[in-house]
Design an enzyme around this catalytic site. Structure first.
Site, PDB file in Angstrom:
ATOM      1  N   CYS A   1       0.949  -1.142  -0.194  1.00  0.00           N
ATOM      2  CA  CYS A   1      -0.075   0.203  -0.056  1.00  0.00           C
ATOM      3  C   CYS A   1       0.813   1.305  -0.056  1.00  0.00           C
ATOM      4  CB  CYS A   1      -0.738  -0.178   1.177  1.00  0.00           C
ATOM      5  SG  CYS A   1      -2.446   0.712   0.720  1.00  0.00           S
TER       6      CYS A   1
ATOM      7  N   HIS B   1      -3.605  -4.945   0.397  1.00  0.00           N
ATOM      8  CA  HIS B   1      -3.028  -5.644   1.586  1.00  0.00           C
ATOM      9  C   HIS B   1      -2.946  -6.932   1.485  1.00  0.00           C
ATOM     10  CE1 HIS B   1      -2.572  -1.838   4.013  1.00  0.00           C
ATOM     11  NE2 HIS B   1      -3.587  -1.331   3.254  1.00  0.00           N
TER      12      HIS B   1
ATOM     13  N   GLU C   1      -1.658  -9.158   3.564  1.00  0.00           N
ATOM     14  CA  GLU C   1      -1.751  -9.902   4.804  1.00  0.00           C
ATOM     15  C   GLU C   1      -3.206 -10.055   5.327  1.00  0.00           C
ATOM     16  OE1 GLU C   1      -1.207  -6.580   4.136  1.00  0.00           O
ATOM     17  OE2 GLU C   1      -1.324  -5.013   5.827  1.00  0.00           O
TER      18      GLU C   1
HETATM   19  N1  GLN Z   1      -1.842   6.733   3.123  1.00  0.00           N
HETATM   20  C1  GLN Z   1      -2.115   6.017   2.002  1.00  0.00           C
HETATM   21  C2  GLN Z   1      -3.547   6.020   1.026  1.00  0.00           C
HETATM   22  O1  GLN Z   1      -4.459   6.588   1.787  1.00  0.00           O
HETATM   23  C3  GLN Z   1      -1.624   4.584   1.967  1.00  0.00           C
HETATM   24  C4  GLN Z   1      -2.627   3.711   2.828  1.00  0.00           C
HETATM   25  C5  GLN Z   1      -2.123   2.417   3.245  1.00  0.00           C
HETATM   26  O2  GLN Z   1      -0.940   2.081   3.217  1.00  0.00           O
HETATM   27  N2  GLN Z   1      -3.205   1.634   3.890  1.00  0.00           N
HETATM   28  O3  GLN Z   1      -3.543   6.067  -0.106  1.00  0.00           O
END
Ligand code: GLN
Length: 538
Positions: A381, A516, A518
């Site tokens: 992410c 994600h 995970e």
């Molecule tokens: N802050 C970034 C976004 O909002 C990444 C979010 C995250 O890593 N879950 O896109």
């Protein structure tokens, strides 16, 4: 058949109710039953989505895009099954529904009260969470005696009252402290918390006792007598070497006997053989690799719960231990920080998800180090977004490249905000800088097309379309796509025109993913992105 197992907690928090609930669920599932799980959170927030990870640990995300308590992650990891938004509700949700109904005039002029309206809403939600299962395991957050837990205890007492007695079972997880000066385990706190439960009208039939020392025979008898449970239903829970050992330890103490007896179930014989093998590999793995885990919430490891568990799952399946060296990204920003001395000994670098400006420059340094020194890199992410920012700045020479999360007026916004997108259920969502923060991210599972010949496709055994969960607001900007691809940063995953994965060509293993991975990793079926990363180490 529909049975309900309620798990309450006594004396104090952090006793591992979630792991107990998950372990019982896993044992029943391996016995061939269809299991539902439910976590009830007595706090007022609608969901934990707006809480800082430092406040409440990780926010877990379900396929259907709910932001939930991290215990749902444990349920999925132990039961190897996805749960939906129905598997977690909070006081905030209960009151919000009741107040909504009141405004719609649904209560026919009545005065709205905790009993019956709030309690009825809680009962309905419990029943609905168990709709498709043989047994629903319900974990009540908080500790018996908390003011905010009362309506929930009343609701489950009422359920017990209306259902046949063999359809409900109460399990109480409690603490039996060891008092060093007396050299004794003490049963009084447990007696008091069971008395508190009984005052409300609930009698636990199984006690799970957390303690530092094994319970002596006489302590067991005392607990059984004073709490009115059978001696064989006092189950000891000492600290385990790994949480995945807990179901095996409960099984070894025959916990399924009182469960099947009270719920009038046929004898339960779970097949835990492959689970047992995986646990053995966690406890004594064949080899060991080391990664640098670069993040900014590293003081509270619970913030990265799913990810650290996912590394354990992949390790167990590959028979290797993944040792984590925790690196605070802000430390990398300090003057004189020697990156070589931080990273030269590790086999790979991981930059996890995150929000906000703090620590970003440190993460960029870690990414640059991984890219230039050919260390395995997994960016999740924010870890993918920053890999693109780093590449843009240092390879494309767009020195002011950034994400507009960190610089609104940036001239080269390689990570930007798209105004509209379709959410999980296909509804159009609008996002701007002033969109309220709660529940407005891109959340839940989306399909992603993988590119032929990519590390991503290889990780998923050649699958063209994969599905993974999301939780982010910002996106990779397609305007820079051509520049990236021409200079060796490939786009290897896409979802409806959105960039989902990038890989550095001419690097042994450098992958960034917008999703994600995970959140879908389980002990028995580790997530494939993370498995490929762990495989790539050394
Ligand atoms: N802050 C970034 C976004 O909002 C990444 C979010 C995250 O890593 N879950 O896109």
């Amino acid at each position: 058949m529909k049975k309900y197992i309620f798990i309450t907690g006594g004396v104090l928090s952090s006793l591992g109710k979630g792991i107990t609930a998950s372990s019982i669920g896993a044992l029943l599932k391996h016995s061939g039953l269809k299991i539902g799980m439910l976590k009830i959170d007595p706090y007022i927030n609608i969901d934990p989505g707006t809480m800082s990870p430092l406040e409440h640990g990780e926010v877990f995300v379900t396929d259907d895009g709910a932001e939930t308590d991290l215990d749902l992650g444990n349920y999925e990891r132990f039961l190897d099954a996805p749960f939906s938004k129905k598997a977690n509700f909070t006081t905030g949700q209960v009151y919000s529904s009741v107040i909504d109904n009141e405004r719609k005039g649904k209560y026919l002029g009545k005065t709205i009260q905790v009993v019956p309206h709030i309690v009825d809403e809680i009962k309905e939600r419990i029943i609905s969470a168990g709709a498709d299962s043989d047994v629903l395991v319900i974990e009540l957050g908080g500790t018996v005696g908390d003011i905010e837990g009362l309506p929930f205890l009343e609701a489950i007492r009422e359920l017990k009252h209306t259902l046949p007695s063999e359809d409900t079972l109460f399990v109480h997880v409690t603490l039996v402290p060891y008092i060093k000066v007396a050299g004794e385990l003490k049963t009084k706190p447990t007696q008091h918390s069971v008395q508190e439960l009984r005052r409300i009208g609930i009698s636990p039939k199984i006690l799970i006792t957390r303690s530092e020392m094994p319970l002596t025979k006489s302590i067991k008898s005392k607990l059984a007598m004073s709490c009115d449970v059978e001696e064989s239903s006092v189950i000891e829970a000492l600290d385990a070497k790994t949480i995945y050992e807990v179901p095996l330890k409960l099984l070894a103490q025959n916990i399924l006997l009182p469960i099947s007896k009270h719920l009038n179930l046929e004898s339960l014989n779970p097949n835990m053989e492959s689970w047992d093998n995986l646990v053995k590999r966690i406890v004594s793995p064949k080899d060991e690799v080391k990664i640098a885990f670069v993040g900014k919430y590293i003081k509270l490891k619970e913030s990265y719960k799913s990810l650290t568990e996912a590394l354990i799952h992949s390790g167990a399946n590959l028979n290797r231990k993944v040792e984590i060296e925790w690196i605070d990204s802000e430390d990398l920003e300090k003057e004189g920080c020697n990156l070589d001395s931080v990273f030269s000994e590790v086999d790979g670098i991981l930059v996890a998800g995150g929000f906000g400006n703090r620590g970003v420059e440190g993460k960029l340094k870690a990414i640059q180090y991984a890219r230039e020194n050919k260390k395995s890199y997994l960016g999740i992410c924010l870890g993918m977004q920053l890999a693109m920012v780093e590449y843009a700045r240092n390879v494309l020479k767009l020195e002011d490249a950034n994400s507009i999360e960190f610089d609104k007026d940036c001239k080269n916004p390689v990570i930007y905000l798209i105004d509209t997108f379709l959410n999980q259920s296909g509804e159009k969502q609008i996002r701007t800088h002033s969109t309220p923060l709660g529940g407005t991210m891109r959340l839940g599972a989306y399909k992603c097309n993988t590119k032929v010949g990519s590390k991503l496709r290889e990780a998923y055994d050649g699958e063209k379309v994969i599905s993974e969960r999301h939780r982010h607001r910002f996106e990779a900007n397609p305007q820079y796509r051509e520049m990236f691809e021409k200079s060796g940063l490939e786009i290897t995953g896409e979802s409806d025109g959105l960039i989902e994965a990038v890989e550095v060509k001419n690097h042994p293993w450098f992958v960034g993913v917008q999703f994600h991975p995970e959140f879908t990793s389980r002990l028995e079926t580790p997530n494939k992105t993370i498995l490929a990363f762990v495989k790539s180490l050394k």
